[in-house]
Design a protein around this motif. Structure first.
Motif, PDB file in Angstrom:
ATOM      1  N   ARG A 135       4.521 -89.916 -11.335  1.00  0.00           N
ATOM      2  CA  ARG A 135       4.031 -90.193 -12.692  1.00  0.00           C
ATOM      3  C   ARG A 135       2.535 -89.937 -12.847  1.00  0.00           C
ATOM      4  O   ARG A 135       2.042 -89.823 -13.964  1.00  0.00           O
ATOM      5  N   GLU A 136       1.831 -89.844 -11.714  1.00  0.00           N
ATOM      6  CA  GLU A 136       0.389 -89.536 -11.819  1.00  0.00           C
ATOM      7  C   GLU A 136       0.165 -88.027 -11.952  1.00  0.00           C
ATOM      8  O   GLU A 136      -0.964 -87.567 -12.138  1.00  0.00           O
ATOM      9  N   LYS A 137       1.230 -87.243 -11.865  1.00  0.00           N
ATOM     10  CA  LYS A 137       1.131 -85.787 -12.004  1.00  0.00           C
ATOM     11  C   LYS A 137       1.814 -85.332 -13.295  1.00  0.00           C
ATOM     12  O   LYS A 137       2.573 -86.092 -13.898  1.00  0.00           O
ATOM     13  N   LYS A 138       1.574 -84.090 -13.694  1.00  0.00           N
ATOM     14  CA  LYS A 138       2.226 -83.545 -14.886  1.00  0.00           C
ATOM     15  C   LYS A 138       3.428 -82.738 -14.438  1.00  0.00           C
ATOM     16  O   LYS A 138       3.275 -81.752 -13.712  1.00  0.00           O
ATOM     17  N   LEU A 139       4.626 -83.178 -14.857  1.00  0.00           N
ATOM     18  CA  LEU A 139       5.851 -82.488 -14.437  1.00  0.00           C
ATOM     19  C   LEU A 139       6.461 -81.749 -15.622  1.00  0.00           C
ATOM     20  O   LEU A 139       6.629 -82.309 -16.700  1.00  0.00           O
ATOM     21  N   SER A 140       6.774 -80.472 -15.407  1.00  0.00           N
ATOM     22  CA  SER A 140       7.396 -79.647 -16.450  1.00  0.00           C
ATOM     23  C   SER A 140       8.587 -78.910 -15.862  1.00  0.00           C
ATOM     24  O   SER A 140       8.622 -78.605 -14.668  1.00  0.00           O
ATOM     25  N   THR A 141       9.563 -78.629 -16.731  1.00  0.00           N
ATOM     26  CA  THR A 141      10.698 -77.802 -16.297  1.00  0.00           C
ATOM     27  C   THR A 141      10.642 -76.471 -17.037  1.00  0.00           C
ATOM     28  O   THR A 141      10.101 -76.379 -18.144  1.00  0.00           O
ATOM     29  N   THR A 142      11.222 -75.456 -16.417  1.00  0.00           N
ATOM     30  CA  THR A 142      11.321 -74.153 -17.068  1.00  0.00           C
ATOM     31  C   THR A 142      12.725 -73.603 -16.849  1.00  0.00           C
ATOM     32  O   THR A 142      13.394 -73.958 -15.882  1.00  0.00           O
ATOM     33  N   ASP A 143      13.136 -72.744 -17.756  1.00  0.00           N
ATOM     34  CA  ASP A 143      14.409 -72.064 -17.601  1.00  0.00           C
ATOM     35  C   ASP A 143      14.094 -70.658 -17.109  1.00  0.00           C
ATOM     36  O   ASP A 143      13.819 -69.758 -17.887  1.00  0.00           O
ATOM     37  N   ALA A 144      14.113 -70.507 -15.785  1.00  0.00           N
ATOM     38  CA  ALA A 144      13.683 -69.233 -15.199  1.00  0.00           C
ATOM     39  C   ALA A 144      14.875 -68.450 -14.667  1.00  0.00           C
ATOM     40  O   ALA A 144      14.887 -68.009 -13.535  1.00  0.00           O
ATOM     41  N   SER A 145      15.892 -68.278 -15.508  1.00  0.00           N
ATOM     42  CA  SER A 145      17.083 -67.567 -15.042  1.00  0.00           C
ATOM     43  C   SER A 145      16.764 -66.114 -14.688  1.00  0.00           C
ATOM     44  O   SER A 145      17.466 -65.479 -13.920  1.00  0.00           O
TER      45      SER A 145
ATOM     46  N   GLY B 114      -2.321 -82.271   2.080  1.00  0.00           N
ATOM     47  CA  GLY B 114      -3.444 -83.063   1.556  1.00  0.00           C
ATOM     48  C   GLY B 114      -4.064 -82.424   0.335  1.00  0.00           C
ATOM     49  O   GLY B 114      -5.118 -82.850  -0.133  1.00  0.00           O
ATOM     50  N   ASP B 115      -3.417 -81.369  -0.209  1.00  0.00           N
ATOM     51  CA  ASP B 115      -4.023 -80.636  -1.330  1.00  0.00           C
ATOM     52  C   ASP B 115      -3.973 -81.462  -2.614  1.00  0.00           C
ATOM     53  O   ASP B 115      -2.964 -82.092  -2.924  1.00  0.00           O
ATOM     54  N   ASN B 116      -5.053 -81.404  -3.355  1.00  0.00           N
ATOM     55  CA  ASN B 116      -5.153 -82.163  -4.600  1.00  0.00           C
ATOM     56  C   ASN B 116      -4.609 -81.320  -5.750  1.00  0.00           C
ATOM     57  O   ASN B 116      -5.329 -80.544  -6.365  1.00  0.00           O
ATOM     58  N   ILE B 117      -3.320 -81.468  -6.015  1.00  0.00           N
ATOM     59  CA  ILE B 117      -2.646 -80.647  -7.035  1.00  0.00           C
ATOM     60  C   ILE B 117      -1.968 -81.585  -8.019  1.00  0.00           C
ATOM     61  O   ILE B 117      -1.221 -82.483  -7.629  1.00  0.00           O
ATOM     62  N   ALA B 118      -2.231 -81.374  -9.316  1.00  0.00           N
ATOM     63  CA  ALA B 118      -1.777 -82.336 -10.331  1.00  0.00           C
ATOM     64  C   ALA B 118      -0.566 -81.868 -11.123  1.00  0.00           C
ATOM     65  O   ALA B 118      -0.064 -82.600 -11.973  1.00  0.00           O
ATOM     66  N   ARG B 119      -0.077 -80.628 -10.865  1.00  0.00           N
ATOM     67  CA  ARG B 119       1.025 -80.106 -11.679  1.00  0.00           C
ATOM     68  C   ARG B 119       2.237 -79.732 -10.826  1.00  0.00           C
ATOM     69  O   ARG B 119       2.081 -79.103  -9.784  1.00  0.00           O
ATOM     70  N   ILE B 120       3.413 -80.108 -11.322  1.00  0.00           N
ATOM     71  CA  ILE B 120       4.673 -79.743 -10.660  1.00  0.00           C
ATOM     72  C   ILE B 120       5.558 -79.049 -11.694  1.00  0.00           C
ATOM     73  O   ILE B 120       5.762 -79.571 -12.799  1.00  0.00           O
ATOM     74  N   TYR B 121       6.063 -77.872 -11.339  1.00  0.00           N
ATOM     75  CA  TYR B 121       7.032 -77.161 -12.186  1.00  0.00           C
ATOM     76  C   TYR B 121       8.370 -77.129 -11.467  1.00  0.00           C
ATOM     77  O   TYR B 121       8.419 -76.899 -10.255  1.00  0.00           O
ATOM     78  N   VAL B 122       9.445 -77.369 -12.204  1.00  0.00           N
ATOM     79  CA  VAL B 122      10.795 -77.336 -11.628  1.00  0.00           C
ATOM     80  C   VAL B 122      11.618 -76.294 -12.369  1.00  0.00           C
ATOM     81  O   VAL B 122      11.697 -76.328 -13.608  1.00  0.00           O
ATOM     82  N   ASP B 123      12.204 -75.354 -11.626  1.00  0.00           N
ATOM     83  CA  ASP B 123      13.140 -74.432 -12.266  1.00  0.00           C
ATOM     84  C   ASP B 123      14.439 -74.372 -11.469  1.00  0.00           C
ATOM     85  O   ASP B 123      14.577 -74.996 -10.416  1.00  0.00           O
ATOM     86  N   GLY B 124      15.409 -73.639 -11.981  1.00  0.00           N
ATOM     87  CA  GLY B 124      16.704 -73.536 -11.300  1.00  0.00           C
ATOM     88  C   GLY B 124      17.677 -74.616 -11.758  1.00  0.00           C
ATOM     89  O   GLY B 124      17.438 -75.340 -12.727  1.00  0.00           O
ATOM     90  N   GLY B 125      18.787 -74.750 -11.022  1.00  0.00           N
ATOM     91  CA  GLY B 125      19.906 -75.602 -11.423  1.00  0.00           C
ATOM     92  C   GLY B 125      19.552 -77.041 -11.735  1.00  0.00           C
ATOM     93  O   GLY B 125      20.027 -77.618 -12.717  1.00  0.00           O
ATOM     94  N   PHE B 126      18.695 -77.670 -10.915  1.00  0.00           N
ATOM     95  CA  PHE B 126      18.396 -79.096 -11.106  1.00  0.00           C
ATOM     96  C   PHE B 126      17.442 -79.351 -12.282  1.00  0.00           C
ATOM     97  O   PHE B 126      17.264 -80.491 -12.683  1.00  0.00           O
TER      98      PHE B 126
END
Length: 456
Positions: free
Chosen positions: A410-420, A383-395
């Motif tokens: 789409r109501e959240k901010k989604l970003s990817t990172t290259d965290a090798s 139930g946590d109100n969190i607006a940001r999603i970060y995706v790293d790794g293969g996908f």
């Protein structure tokens, strides 16, 4: 000579060594892998003597080099693994593999003594009990090999054992204790009562903060030596240190693990969900995590698609998101894939591919996998109100996966990172005095923001 921080990042398969400069830029790296050996029951396990020799050889060679001046060293490794030391500091047993089956009578006798099961799992933040819980490894050892157990002076989690190799000082730290060990009571923020009743606290060394380092003279060099860190917690650290607002991290690979370091409800209310567990931040705060065997399932299903359509092994990498193809799929959407390593109530009795084109079947596969990922993210968010999603790794490089995920959230901010460098960089940061700012991810992690596609 360039001043550097050294990190040994020890995975199950690859053993890596990095040197980072003061700005956390990688300036040197080495990789090695060892064949596994067998324990006394014939179960495959880490070749601990070979690993120890490699650590010493690599580090001594770097110290002698005229190119780098090593100011600090730290260690990041996989969890759920203990090294049991005798009076002289020598390992008493093989490094038992967490995939080794735990006898049923051990689990039943444990719950007879310390149950009920549901309450215990909830309190310790574990999904189930097996060798994946290092506390149970101790219980198993005490009950099946009492003569060996009596000789244990200290039991160290693997990151702390690597630190011990260099310092000779036995310590424990939060991230290793907190990763599904069944040792920690999250409600009282201390070892669980059962640990004291079994007197395991006497062989578990004093707990220190993960940021602790020991200043010492090593082979004539003044070096700051860290106490080690669990790799999942290490991978999370650069995000926690550089992002001021709340977020969840979706770390994708063989397992896709969603970390919520800002959870208000760390222990899952639904203790029957095997894939909801707790990790611990370096300050002892809980991290709610959910996991799914997504990368493994992707590999299995793509292999089948490649054979079905007669395409090359790496053809799937060329398929980009196509809105018209996706639109066709969702018009009369049906689940087509039967999973082999994931159980889901929506999957059919058997896989049925009705498409004539690889691209369509591949879009269908990713759509179904993303639906599983969405459930996993929602579970971690609670139930946590969190607006940001970060995706790293293969996908994070899979165009269809990212487009569908950002469309759904789409109501959240989604970003990817290259965290090798993820866990290695986290290990370096954990013993550094440097403050990270909001530009750190952009500079070091190729941060990229994603905008949801427009539905026409």
């Amino acid at each position: 000579m360039k001043k550097v921080t050294a990190v040994f990042d020890i995975g199950k398969t690859n053993k890596k060594f990095f040197l980072f400069d003061k700005d956390f830029k990688e300036v040197h790296k080495e990789y090695v892998s060892f064949d596994e050996i067998e324990d006394e029951d014939g179960h495959p396990t880490e070749n601990l003597p070979a690993l120890q020799k490699w650590l010493k050889d690599v580090f001594n060679r770097i110290l002698k080099s005229k190119k780098f001046e090593v100011k600090a060293i730290n260690f990041s490794t996989y969890g759920a693994s203990l090294v049991h030391l005798d009076e002289d500091g020598n390992p008493l047993t093989p490094l038992y593999n967490y995939t080794k089956p735990l006898p049923e009578n051990i689990i039943s006798s444990f719950f007879e003594a310390y149950g009920p099961k549901e309450e215990f799992l909830k309190t310790t933040g574990c999904a189930d009990l097996s060798m994946l819980n290092s506390g149970l490894q101790l219980y198993w050892l005490k009950n099946t090999k009492p003569e060996v157990f009596k000789r244990i002076k200290f039991s160290l989690h693997l990151p702390q054992y690597l630190s011990y190799i260099f310092t000779g000082i036995a310590l424990s730290e939060y991230t290793s204790i907190g990763c599904h060990t069944a040792l920690w009571d999250y409600s009282k923020k201390d070892y669980h009562n059962w640990v004291y009743k079994e007197e395991f606290d006497k062989i578990l060394p004093p707990i220190v903060s993960t940021e602790t380092s020991i200043n010492m003279n090593y082979n004539g060099n003044r070096i700051k030596i860290g106490v080690g860190i669990h790799d999942s917690s290490a991978a999370l650290l650069p995000y926690v240190r550089s992002i001021k607002k709340k977020f969840v991290l979706v770390s994708t690979g063989t397992w896709s693990i969603v970390f919520n370091p800002f959870t208000e409800n760390p222990i899952s209310e639904d203790i029957y969900k095997k894939d909801v567990l707790n990790y611990m931040r370096i300050n002892g705060k809980p991290v709610k995590a959910t996991r799914i065997f997504l990368g493994n399932e992707y590999k299995v299903q793509v292999d089948k698609l490649d054979k079905h359509f007669g395409v090359s092994d790496d053809y799937h990498r060329t398929v980009k998101f196509d809105y018209d193809t996706y639109f066709e799929i969702i018009q009369d959407f049906k689940h087509c894939f039967r999973w082999e390593s994931i159980t889901d109530e929506s999957m059919p009795e058997k896989t049925h591919i009705s498409y004539h084109k690889y691209e369509h079947a591949y879009h269908q596969l990713i759509t179904e996998l993303v639906l599983l990922q969405i459930k996993c993210i929602k579970e971690a968010l609670g139930g946590d109100n969190i607006a940001r999603i970060y995706v790293d790794g293969g996908f994070s490089n899979n165009d269809i996966y990212i487009k569908l995920l950002s469309h759904h959230f789409r109501e959240k901010k989604l970003s990817t990172t290259d965290a090798s460098l993820g866990s290695a960089l986290g290990a370096a940061i954990s013993i550094s005095d440097n403050k990270l700012n909001s530009k750190f991810l952009k500079k070091n992690y190729a941060l990229k923001k994603h905008v949801p596609f427009i539905v026409s």
